[in-house]
Design an enzyme around this catalytic site. Sequence first.
Site, mmCIF file in Angstrom:
data_model
loop_
_atom_site.group_PDB
_atom_site.id
_atom_site.type_symbol
_atom_site.label_atom_id
_atom_site.label_comp_id
_atom_site.label_asym_id
_atom_site.label_seq_id
_atom_site.Cartn_x
_atom_site.Cartn_y
_atom_site.Cartn_z
ATOM 1 N N ASP A 8 1.075 -1.554 -0.305
ATOM 2 C CA ASP A 8 0.474 0.404 0.197
ATOM 3 C C ASP A 8 0.628 1.504 -0.241
ATOM 4 O O ASP A 8 2.035 1.344 0.738
ATOM 5 C CB ASP A 8 -0.814 0.074 1.532
ATOM 6 C CG ASP A 8 -2.073 -0.909 1.461
ATOM 7 O OD1 ASP A 8 -1.936 -2.121 0.195
ATOM 8 O OD2 ASP A 8 -2.874 -1.136 1.799
ATOM 9 N N ASP A 129 -15.143 -3.214 -2.083
ATOM 10 C CA ASP A 129 -14.865 -3.546 -0.690
ATOM 11 C C ASP A 129 -16.086 -3.021 -0.183
ATOM 12 O O ASP A 129 -16.708 -1.826 -0.371
ATOM 13 C CB ASP A 129 -14.059 -1.726 -0.205
ATOM 14 C CG ASP A 129 -12.626 -2.351 -1.322
ATOM 15 O OD1 ASP A 129 -12.353 -3.503 -1.766
ATOM 16 O OD2 ASP A 129 -12.302 -1.036 -2.241
#
Length: 244
Positions: A8, A129
């Site tokens: 990330d 998500d």
Amino acid sequence: MQIFPAIDLKNGRCVRLTQGRASEETVYYDDPVAPALLFKAAGTEWVHVVDLDGAFEGVPRNLAHVARIAATGLQVQLGGGLRTLNDVEEAFHAGVRRVVIGTRACHDSEFVSGLVHRFGAERLAVGIDAHGGRVAVEGWKNVSVVRAEELARRVCDLGIQTIIHTDIATDGTLSGPNFKAQEAMLRATPARLIASGGVARREDIAKFAEIARAHPRLEGVIVGKAIYEKKVALVDLLALARAP
């Protein structure tokens, strides 16, 4: 089944957030190529990269770093802020193998079908998500009224063949995956599924491998914080995932 170690990116550094909250950030590497090289040495073929700045701001911010990761020879799966055709093209030019469309897939079917037509389904995935079963967008800042399984069926009808399903409640918590939600998503669509969120120990991957034997469309699992916190060894997870 593939293991997708995660990188990330935030301000060019490799970080992890807890449940997507920017206020709960841990920096693991100042140079994101460092973990990429470690992952490659462990034997992985893929790496899952998220441009967190892109996800929050709506435009890619870390493509130069993504290109450096791709230059290691790993196959890069990239999500975060890819909301225009130009964004997607620039990601591919940076060496990305597969792009992940999230926020825009939730409300723009024409955009998704256009990408499938232009680039082919193999180079695309839709990231779904979910928080409480509903789709979160814009870097998880907002939760829509759209149900995760409803969106999955919709994008499959548009030609998408790969879905990345993240359970936000478990992401970055090391609390264990939401296996029930992942299995429900497998049953809901004909797409290949990449599961994400909550992996904390090798037994979690063993459980996913068991699920994959019953549901061969479980293409893989994304693992992030558990690797960085040394709760699991990537080489061990790869062996588990590849066992017959």
